[in-house]
Write a protein that holds these residues in place. Sequence first.
Motif, PDB file in Angstrom:
ATOM      1  N   MET A  96       0.842  -1.181   0.000  1.00  0.00           N
ATOM      2  CA  MET A  96       0.000   0.000   0.000  1.00  0.00           C
ATOM      3  C   MET A  96       0.887   1.244   0.000  1.00  0.00           C
ATOM      4  O   MET A  96       1.876   1.301   0.707  1.00  0.00           O
ATOM      5  N   ASP A  97       0.490   2.186  -0.769  1.00  0.00           N
ATOM      6  CA  ASP A  97       1.271   3.421  -0.768  1.00  0.00           C
ATOM      7  C   ASP A  97       0.841   4.324   0.384  1.00  0.00           C
ATOM      8  O   ASP A  97      -0.141   4.057   1.086  1.00  0.00           O
ATOM      9  N   GLY A  98       1.566   5.374   0.590  1.00  0.00           N
ATOM     10  CA  GLY A  98       1.351   6.259   1.733  1.00  0.00           C
ATOM     11  C   GLY A  98       0.005   6.946   1.734  1.00  0.00           C
ATOM     12  O   GLY A  98      -0.618   7.136   2.783  1.00  0.00           O
ATOM     13  N   LEU A  99      -0.484   7.310   0.559  1.00  0.00           N
ATOM     14  CA  LEU A  99      -1.769   8.011   0.480  1.00  0.00           C
ATOM     15  C   LEU A  99      -2.931   7.097   0.862  1.00  0.00           C
ATOM     16  O   LEU A  99      -3.870   7.529   1.526  1.00  0.00           O
ATOM     17  N   ALA A 100      -2.861   5.834   0.479  1.00  0.00           N
ATOM     18  CA  ALA A 100      -3.914   4.886   0.833  1.00  0.00           C
ATOM     19  C   ALA A 100      -3.936   4.647   2.340  1.00  0.00           C
ATOM     20  O   ALA A 100      -5.011   4.560   2.954  1.00  0.00           O
ATOM     21  N   VAL A 101      -2.770   4.566   2.957  1.00  0.00           N
ATOM     22  CA  VAL A 101      -2.696   4.378   4.408  1.00  0.00           C
ATOM     23  C   VAL A 101      -3.264   5.599   5.114  1.00  0.00           C
ATOM     24  O   VAL A 101      -4.014   5.473   6.090  1.00  0.00           O
ATOM     25  N   PHE A 102      -2.921   6.781   4.620  1.00  0.00           N
ATOM     26  CA  PHE A 102      -3.456   8.008   5.217  1.00  0.00           C
ATOM     27  C   PHE A 102      -4.977   8.060   5.090  1.00  0.00           C
ATOM     28  O   PHE A 102      -5.678   8.433   6.037  1.00  0.00           O
ATOM     29  N   GLY A 103      -5.516   7.676   3.925  1.00  0.00           N
ATOM     30  CA  GLY A 103      -6.959   7.671   3.723  1.00  0.00           C
ATOM     31  C   GLY A 103      -7.655   6.694   4.646  1.00  0.00           C
ATOM     32  O   GLY A 103      -8.706   6.998   5.219  1.00  0.00           O
ATOM     33  N   LEU A 104      -7.094   5.503   4.804  1.00  0.00           N
ATOM     34  CA  LEU A 104      -7.670   4.503   5.705  1.00  0.00           C
ATOM     35  C   LEU A 104      -7.632   4.995   7.152  1.00  0.00           C
ATOM     36  O   LEU A 104      -8.619   4.862   7.890  1.00  0.00           O
ATOM     37  N   PHE A 105      -6.501   5.579   7.556  1.00  0.00           N
ATOM     38  CA  PHE A 105      -6.381   6.123   8.910  1.00  0.00           C
ATOM     39  C   PHE A 105      -7.409   7.232   9.148  1.00  0.00           C
ATOM     40  O   PHE A 105      -8.060   7.281  10.194  1.00  0.00           O
ATOM     41  N   SER A 106      -7.590   8.116   8.171  1.00  0.00           N
ATOM     42  CA  SER A 106      -8.551   9.223   8.314  1.00  0.00           C
ATOM     43  C   SER A 106      -9.974   8.701   8.440  1.00  0.00           C
ATOM     44  O   SER A 106     -10.768   9.213   9.229  1.00  0.00           O
ATOM     45  N   PHE A 107     -10.308   7.671   7.663  1.00  0.00           N
ATOM     46  CA  PHE A 107     -11.640   7.088   7.711  1.00  0.00           C
ATOM     47  C   PHE A 107     -11.925   6.480   9.085  1.00  0.00           C
ATOM     48  O   PHE A 107     -12.978   6.735   9.684  1.00  0.00           O
TER      49      PHE A 107
ATOM     50  N   PHE B  33     -10.446   7.201  11.910  1.00  0.00           N
ATOM     51  CA  PHE B  33     -10.463   8.287  12.891  1.00  0.00           C
ATOM     52  C   PHE B  33     -11.803   9.021  12.865  1.00  0.00           C
ATOM     53  O   PHE B  33     -12.376   9.334  13.916  1.00  0.00           O
ATOM     54  N   SER B  34     -12.354   9.277  11.667  1.00  0.00           N
ATOM     55  CA  SER B  34     -13.644   9.979  11.574  1.00  0.00           C
ATOM     56  C   SER B  34     -14.778   9.111  12.125  1.00  0.00           C
ATOM     57  O   SER B  34     -15.715   9.634  12.738  1.00  0.00           O
ATOM     58  N   LEU B  35     -14.718   7.797  11.934  1.00  0.00           N
ATOM     59  CA  LEU B  35     -15.731   6.913  12.527  1.00  0.00           C
ATOM     60  C   LEU B  35     -15.670   6.969  14.053  1.00  0.00           C
ATOM     61  O   LEU B  35     -16.701   6.969  14.725  1.00  0.00           O
ATOM     62  N   GLY B  36     -14.477   7.013  14.588  1.00  0.00           N
ATOM     63  CA  GLY B  36     -14.325   7.122  16.040  1.00  0.00           C
ATOM     64  C   GLY B  36     -14.898   8.421  16.575  1.00  0.00           C
ATOM     65  O   GLY B  36     -15.573   8.438  17.606  1.00  0.00           O
ATOM     66  N   LEU B  37     -14.633   9.507  15.879  1.00  0.00           N
ATOM     67  CA  LEU B  37     -15.183  10.800  16.308  1.00  0.00           C
ATOM     68  C   LEU B  37     -16.699  10.823  16.210  1.00  0.00           C
ATOM     69  O   LEU B  37     -17.375  11.375  17.083  1.00  0.00           O
ATOM     70  N   TYR B  38     -17.252  10.233  15.158  1.00  0.00           N
ATOM     71  CA  TYR B  38     -18.699  10.194  14.989  1.00  0.00           C
ATOM     72  C   TYR B  38     -19.355   9.452  16.155  1.00  0.00           C
ATOM     73  O   TYR B  38     -20.359   9.916  16.705  1.00  0.00           O
ATOM     74  N   SER B  39     -18.786   8.322  16.545  1.00  0.00           N
ATOM     75  CA  SER B  39     -19.375   7.566  17.656  1.00  0.00           C
ATOM     76  C   SER B  39     -19.260   8.340  18.968  1.00  0.00           C
ATOM     77  O   SER B  39     -20.156   8.285  19.801  1.00  0.00           O
ATOM     78  N   ARG B  40     -18.173   9.085  19.151  1.00  0.00           N
ATOM     79  CA  ARG B  40     -18.030   9.894  20.373  1.00  0.00           C
ATOM     80  C   ARG B  40     -19.070  11.011  20.422  1.00  0.00           C
ATOM     81  O   ARG B  40     -19.655  11.280  21.471  1.00  0.00           O
ATOM     82  N   VAL B  41     -19.304  11.652  19.288  1.00  0.00           N
ATOM     83  CA  VAL B  41     -20.297  12.736  19.236  1.00  0.00           C
ATOM     84  C   VAL B  41     -21.681  12.185  19.548  1.00  0.00           C
ATOM     85  O   VAL B  41     -22.440  12.780  20.320  1.00  0.00           O
TER      86      VAL B  41
END
Length: 110
Positions: A1-12, A14-22
């Motif tokens: 996996m290239d760096g951009l794909a890893v960053f995209g997966l990490f961001s996704f 992280f956003s799911l975690g924030l959504y559940s916290r909200v």
Amino acid sequence: MDGLAVFGLFSFVFSLGLYSRVKRLERILRENGIRPKGAMALGGRLRQEIGSTLFLTLGDMETDGSVLYCKILDVDEEWALLLLDEGKKREREQLVRLDSVRKVKGGKGT
């Protein structure tokens, strides 16, 4: 996996975690009776509309919502008492939580 794909997966993730916290924080606030100013402003606006007929869009964040053509009978801090016309001279009263009201159309304010 290239760096951009890893960053995209990490961001996704992280956003799911924030959504559940909200969502959890919103539920805690609702259970403790702490409400945002928007719901209080809606209660004040609907109090001014008592006796008038208007369209209310109901629903939550996951659903599009249903539209009710109703007459406002009474409003308090959390609930609104509505009179719904079911046709052929049939009417019914319904209690609606102000938190579930997404849009108000008609009346004096519009």
